[in-house]
Write a protein that holds these residues in place. Structure first.
Motif, PDB file in Angstrom:
ATOM      1  N   SER B  42      17.043  54.447 -48.664  1.00  0.00           N
ATOM      2  CA  SER B  42      16.003  55.259 -47.871  1.00  0.00           C
ATOM      3  C   SER B  42      16.508  56.285 -46.997  1.00  0.00           C
ATOM      4  N   GLN B  84       9.206  53.006 -46.491  1.00  0.00           N
ATOM      5  CA  GLN B  84       9.465  51.675 -46.307  1.00  0.00           C
ATOM      6  C   GLN B  84       8.841  50.851 -45.367  1.00  0.00           C
ATOM      7  N   ASP B 164       9.301  53.846 -51.498  1.00  0.00           N
ATOM      8  CA  ASP B 164      10.402  53.086 -50.933  1.00  0.00           C
ATOM      9  C   ASP B 164       9.735  51.478 -50.681  1.00  0.00           C
ATOM     10  N   GLU B 165      10.154  50.852 -51.690  1.00  0.00           N
ATOM     11  CA  GLU B 165       9.703  49.336 -51.523  1.00  0.00           C
ATOM     12  C   GLU B 165       8.228  49.041 -51.219  1.00  0.00           C
TER      13      GLU B 165
HETATM   14 MG   LIG Z   1      15.458  51.271 -47.000  1.00  0.00          MG
END
Ligand SMILES: [Mg+2]
Ligand SMILES: Nc1ncnc2c1ncn2[C@@H]1O[C@H](COP(=O)(O)OP(=O)(O)OP(=O)(O)O)[C@@H](O)[C@H]1O
Ligand SMILES: Nc1ncnc2c1ncn2[C@@H]1O[C@H](COP(=O)(O)OP(=O)(O)OP(=O)(O)O)[C@@H](O)[C@H]1O
Ligand SMILES: O[C@@H]1[C@H](O)[C@@H](O)CO[C@@H]1O
Ligand SMILES: [Mg+2]
Lengths: 324, 497, 285, 324
Positions: B42, B84, B164-165
């Protein structure tokens, strides 16, 4: 272990540094500042704010606020004086109860506790924001004080109460003893008991605290109650010092208390801070007030100076903490 | 456009998050970044989008060196990101959120709400998300909010999209949906950067990988040239063996019996969020609950844990005794524990240290704190659960996601529960931590604990559960033993209608 | 008309006992004369006073016994009442206009403090160090009193003002400020306080520091506790104001107005009398 | 579309219902209440609080708070009066600038803007909590007012200014016109512009707003600046109404403004609320003050009643909203 511990130490030492710098400055400008009698004077004068601000610390740690402390102080102070001077008469029952000084003090503390509990009840039961609930109480308790005193001071309360306000015990002024005991008790409560931990937990993350099985409402109720009771102790001290309960006592004291809490490093968003930090904050304000008068700064400039110093204290604190 | 990072380093106080990382993200491809929790993924993305303007090294876009001083500058350069953590304004509507910071205007600086709503509607349709553009985001569930985040990135027409995810809170249908969209973007020649801990989806969608470990790049290459085992070895530094669950024969003793549970809707009268739910949980059993987003699984656990006393009705027996919980406190006293879905908002007090978080539910046993006992308790869980931390007095805020999750678990285990509720316990957790958690759960049930496990990941449910309930629209629509359950059955039962 | 007339008592603040007495006695006098009476609190704020005037005119009051918040700021308010043909009788504090109020029954703060200044110079024999405690710095009585006092005292170069601080007309503030001043100026000879509440606070601080005998305290108002202290020889002098007299006069004027009288003297000074050891027995109850 | 729209309508109608009930109650008890002249009174009386509270709304929507508005009002009011009466003298340059009424008003607004910007600067640059920064400004601006006026009112400012305070235009009092324009401008800004949207976004989730590329600091600076400027408009109104600038004008006005904001349904934690809600909140407070006087409630009881009504208004609002 080390990290948090150091952090706490650091946090406190920041405000201590500010206090130290302020003292140094004043001492350089006036040689009367660092005399024993003046230092006792400062300690005695901050004792009321210390009592209130300790209660405010608990409230703020929980991410709350209590604007009503000044009015609660006035009302409890008036009750203390009224009970000691006139006692309590149940006219319908044709019953009259006289009060000793101790009785008056306990009565005042009970009244403070009840008003505080009422704040807590409104906040928890009706989910009213603390700012609003205690703002309402600010007005209500002031009105009650005016009604109870009819707007006129209650004076000449006898030597017993006067001793509490102006006496010395073992070389230390009685109000200083009282605020010292208050501080010790609440340092202990906030650091060593489950109740204290819960206060921090609620301020840190109320939802997580609730899910961990903490009875949030009960803790809040207790904290607002204690804040009211501590304001009442402040009320007793003010009344005892003057040997007279003034209906307009405690006006804007909430601001001084909040300033002490914040200067002492407690975050208004809760979860972070300490009672000892608040004591340092109260000392900074007290020393500042004392210094401005010692230096005979004109009353016009005093307000400007006070605002600027509060700002500087908080900014210095912030900056040091960021670097650390 | 080709996005390139050269010799990027970034430090936080006490942590070197990235150490001389160089890598390239290719246009028309899905470039994944893999790594354990705290590996620096991240952080890298935040540097690429101007969130952290201070770093060493350089960023190149199509060979041109750029330095973003702010989020806005990165946006202007055509880089969009899905963070995220959810970054929506709960009080604003979907449409207002999508256009935040780049509103459309009419004459005189007036906002053009009509046009913004129209475009929102279009992008929502593309994502097959059936919500009105004017719905306030706070009314959406986590998964829907994640889709809104995705929609926001799609709306920008960016050349580079960093994700991010994005699927951590999505169930399989939505993931498929997202993948379909990503393939379209790829076809348009966009550069996609993708982070996920879900290995199976990576092999479906990714073209190119990069692995980070402790802030250092340890491997990069084409997905087709590697295997799952190889990637895991790169990430973790050793082999990880995934053990299938050995079926233990459990007792027939029912520890929790739920009958006729109803939960009213919070706003709409006469509507029910949960209806007519009955099931039993046996000692030593892991009962999986599967369902699509919004099926009501979280609400079921919450209701049983005493969170909705006003609007729920049910009959509940714990070890044969009838119970009604009006607060979590009462539920905890009867041996329940609840690892909640959102560890940051509900699980932890981030500003407190590990030991204080773990001891929180058990403090009430004595009015005084017992620092020594608290420390020992924390120490034992730090060891037992292998929580990676310098000390048990470390603030939870400074822990990586997986380790935070372990602290939540430790907190609840310390209450010595009879029944453990776990709601999406592995969301956002890296593969190593996940397997450690699985091992732990198996060990706990072997010792007689019963677990109610809510998960949107079918493989997870299938590996862990002894029995699986499926929910759809607030009702139980399926009840399978692990031997008869498979992906098809579960999905079919989970579909509404 | 047959209806009972309604009299409004608009008071600058009820946050100070002195004004509570003024307000209560004005209302009481009006009631004794057979009128309905109600007290309005302007909270030391001419804007609130404006609101009070508008509201009471709207609700049909027939006369106003008025203690203004400000000599200039209150004029507009009186003019409103005048326009609505409601007579206004000022009490205690004046307004700087002769064509606004029906009559002004005034305590002359400036001259009263000139008297105190003269007594002050006498008591100190024209030389020594002194401290002045001011009232609220934004209040016009603060400056009227300070001005009267200094108009005399400043003529004597032997009198040195070593500190001038505000204590907001408040007893507690006065005690604290005095305590601190005594740290910096332990050898002062006198304190002049802008009101008696502050005189009491200053006296208490001096007493606490064991300096009550060495330092001469002067106040202003004629509050009962200060009169008592003058009787005991502990406070030197105060200026006796007559809130009750002013209140009664104003109420009686309103009564006469209702009965048809229209000609009133614009200013009726109610003299501030100097009270000291020599005449204090006349003032003790 | 429908959901938000209905909700907003509902939210507002809650406070409207409270206002309506209050009016009904007072009208039943006093036949003076619903007279034209009394209703104009109420509107004129709330105009100052409306101006301040509109600015406060923006600040609170952003999850901030501004305690300094009362002092800023006083200082700008004094500047307005001072400029009109004495002009501005640069002694060193031997230059004197006279001011028209309009010049004085614009000067005051500029001063309010600058003080507000200073608040915003301290808050954004040094990350000082708004409560503390504006508390410091509360003291500082009051001190500056005292310094500028020397504690003595500045009076007799001429008919031009008086017209603004007490004149009528097209059958409507001028202060009402001014507050009406302020309300319309800020309803427009808060609902129809990106700037307005950003205020809500920052209050809703500051981090998310930042990550969306919004320049948080610039918005905050602007909002605190506007709040200061609106307080200055309030200061001009108060000064014009009395034709005199009072050094202690505006004391505790911050509390009335915050009360209006909260009663009007804006959440102190930011992101939720509206300018129109605040106007209703200000109206509730104004009607309450007016009614308590019309109904002959004694001043001491008024304080109690005011506190209780504020509590009730907020509680009723909360309860209705929960059910809906
Ligand atoms: Mg992360
Ligand atoms: N703002 C910050 N302050 C201090 N340390 C930070 C901060 N942000 C990240 N870190 C640390 O930097 C390292 C890298 O964090 P990062 O968030 O990039 O990890 P990640 O690979 O995205 O992990 P995850 O899979 O858990 O999301 C971690 O050790 C983390 O604790
Ligand atoms: N804030 C809300 N507003 C309106 N309805 C809600 C809200 N939260 C939940 N619901 C209702 O409750 C139902 C169940 O939601 P819940 O979050 O419990 O689902 P879930 O199965 O746990 O999904 P997830 O996997 O996203 O956690 C939803 O379908 C919805 O109708
Ligand atoms: O004399 C009174 C009071 O004592 C006072 O406190 C202020 O002004 C007055 O007129
Ligand atoms: Mg869920």
């Amino acid at each position: 272990m080390n990290l948090t511990f150091n952090n706490q130490l650091l946090r406190k030492s920041q405000s201590l540094i500010a206090l130290f710098l302020l003292c140094l400055l004043i001492a350089l400008l006036s040689d009367k500042f660092l005399t024993t009698s003046n230092l006792w004077n400062v300690l005695r004068q901050i004792s009321v704010n210390v009592c209130i601000a300790v209660g405010m610390t608990l409230v703020v740690l929980m991410a709350g606020i209590d604007l009503s402390v000044g009015s609660v102080l006035a009302f409890s102070g008036a009750i203390c004086a009224g009970l000691i001077k006139f006692g309590f008469a149940f006219e319908s029952l044709d019953l009259f109860v006289g009060f000793t000084v101790l009785g008056g003090i306990l009565g005042a503390m009970l009244v403070g506790l009840l008003l505080g509990l009422f704040n807590g009840w409104v906040i928890t039961r009706f989910v009213v924001p603390p700012f609003v609930a205690t703002l309402a109480m600010l007005t209500i308790a002031r009105g009650l004080t005016m009604l109870y005193t009819k707007g006129i001071p209650i004076s000449n309360l006898g030597p017993g109460l006067e001793f509490i306000g102006s006496g010395w015990l073992l070389g230390i002024p009685v109000p200083v003893w009282i605020s010292l005991i208050v501080v010790l008790v609440f340092v202990f409560i906030s650091r060593k008991t489950a109740f204290g931990r819960y206060i921090y937990a609620i301020g840190g993350n109320e939802k997580a605290a609730f899910l961990s099985g903490i009875n949030i409402n009960r803790i809040k109720l207790a904290v607002y109650g204690l804040a009211g009771m501590l304001a009442a102790i402040g009320g007793v001290l003010v009344t005892a010092r003057l040997n007279s309960a003034q209906p307009n006592a405690g006006m804007t004291y909430e601001l001084d208390a909040i300033a002490a809490v914040v200067i002492g490093g407690t975050s208004l968003s809760g979860g972070v801070g300490s009672v000892t930090g608040t004591v340092i904050g109260a000392a900074i304000i007290g020393v500042l007030n004392n210094g401005l008068v010692l230096l005979n700064v004109s009353p016009f400039w005093q307000q400007v100076a006070k605002g600027v110093v509060i700002l500087l204290a908080v900014i210095i604190d912030k900056m040091n903490r960021k670097e650390a | 456009m080709l996005l390139e990072a050269r010799n990027i380093s970034k430090s936080f106080p006490g942590v070197k998050a990235l150490d001389d990382v160089s890598l390239q993200f290719y246009p028309g491809q899905v470039n994944v970044i893999l790594g354990e929790n705290g590996a620096g993924k991240s952080t890298l993305l935040k540097i690429l989008t101007g969130v952290y303007p201070q770093y060493e090294g350089s960023i190149l876009l199509d060979g041109k060196v750029l330095r973003f001083g702010s989020v806005r500058e990165a946006q202007r350069a055509g880089i969009a990101i899905i963070h995220q953590e959810l970054n929506l304004i709960p009080q604003l509507t979907v449409s207002e959120n999508l256009f935040l910071g780049r509103e459309l205007h009419r004459e005189l600086g007036l906002l053009d709400s009509t046009e913004m709503n129209r475009q929102t509607q279009a992008v929502l349709e593309k994502l097959q998300l059936d919500i009105a553009p004017q719905t306030p985001v706070r009314r959406l569930k986590v998964g829907e909010q994640q889709l809104v985040e995705i929609a926001r990135a799609l709306l920008t027409d960016a050349e580079v999209i960093l994700m991010d995810e994005p699927t951590s809170a999505l169930s399989d249908t939505e993931i498929d949906n997202l993948h379909r969209i990503i393939r379209d973007l790829k076809a348009d020649g966009k550069t996609i950067v993708y982070i996920s801990h879900k290995m199976d989806e990576l092999f479906r969608i990714a073209d190119h990988y990069t692995v980070l470990r402790d802030g250092v790049m340890v491997g990069t290459g084409k997905m087709e040239d590697t295997t799952e085992a190889e990637l895991i070895r790169l990430m973790v530094g050793r082999e990880l063996k995934i053990e299938a669950k050995t079926l233990v024969t459990q007792s027939d003793e029912v520890v929790m019996r739920v009958k006729d549970l109803d939960l009213d809707h919070p706003y709409v009268r006469q509507r029910k969020v949960l209806e007519n739910i009955s099931f039993n949980l046996k000692r030593g059993e892991i009962l999986g609950i599967f369902g699509l987003m919004g099926a009501g699984r979280t609400e079921l656990l919450e209701t049983l844990f005493g969170l909705h006393p006003g609007r729920s009705r049910y009959r509940l027996e714990i070890e044969g005794t009838a119970r009604q919980f009006k607060s979590p406190q009462e539920a905890i006293r009867q041996g329940l524990a609840f690892v909640t879905e959102d560890r940051k908002a509900e699980g932890l007090i981030l500003g407190m240290d590990i030991a204080a978080n773990i001891s929180l539910p058990t403090l009430s046993e004595t009015p005084m704190l017992q620092p020594q006992r608290e420390k020992e308790l924390a120490r034992s869980y730090v060891d037992q659960l292998a929580i990676k931390t310098p000390s048990e007095r470390q603030l939870c805020r400074n822990l990586s996601g997986g380790n935070q999750q372990k602290v939540v678990l430790a907190k609840w285990l310390s209450t010595r529960p009879k029944i453990l509720f776990m709601d999406e316990p592995t969301r956002g957790i890296d593969i190593k931590a996940k397997h450690e958690l699985y091992e732990l759960m198996k060990q706990l049930v072997a010792d007689g604990l019963s677990i109610l496990l809510v998960s949107s990941e079918i493989p997870e449910i299938l590996t862990l559960s002894d029995r699986i309930l499926v929910m759809a629209e607030g009702r139980i629509t399926g009840d399978f033993s692990v031997t008869e359950a498979d992906e098809d059955h579960l999905l079919k039962a989970a579909l509404p209608g | 008309s047959e209806e009972t007339k309604k009299v409004a008592v608009v008071i600058s603040t009820l946050n100070n006992p002195w004004f509570v007495v003024l307000a209560e006695s004005a209302a009481e006098n009006a009631r004794e004369l057979g009128y309905e009476a109600k007290i309005f609190d302007s909270q030391n704020n001419p804007a609130t006073e404006s609101d009070n005037f508008e509201n009471l005119i709207a609700s049909g009051f027939d006369a106003i016994l008025f203690n203004p918040t400000d000599a200039d700021g209150s004029i507009v308010n009186i003019m409103k009442a005048k326009a609505a043909e409601v007579p206004v009788f000022c009490m205690d504090r004046e307004v700087n206009a002769d064509d606004a109020a029906t009559s002004q029954i005034l305590s002359d703060n400036y001259s009263g403090c000139v008297e105190i200044g003269i007594e002050f110079v006498k008591a100190l024999d024209g030389r020594g160090k002194y401290v002045e405690l001011l009232g609220l710095v934004g209040d016009n009585n603060t400056w009227a009193r300070s001005g009267g006092f200094h108009s005399v005292v400043d003529e004597f170069p032997g009198l040195e003002m070593v500190a001038q601080q505000s204590a907001d007309f408040d007893r507690n503030r006065a005690m604290e400020v005095m305590e601190t001043i005594l740290q910096a100026q332990p050898d002062i000879d006198a304190v002049f306080c802008g009101n008696d509440a502050m005189a009491m606070g200053a006296y208490q601080a001096l007493q606490g520091a064991g300096k009550a005998d060495a330092v001469k305290v002067f106040g202003f108002d004629g509050a009962a506790d200060v009169i008592e202290k003058i009787g005991e020889g502990k406070i030197v002098a105060t200026g006796m104001q007559y809130p009750k007299v002013m209140a009664r006069t104003a109420a009686e004027y309103a009564h006469e107005y209702f009965n048809g009288r229209r000609e009133f003297p614009q200013r009726v000074p109610v003299e501030v009398e100097l009270v000291d050891a020599g005449n204090v027995d006349q003032y003790q109850e």
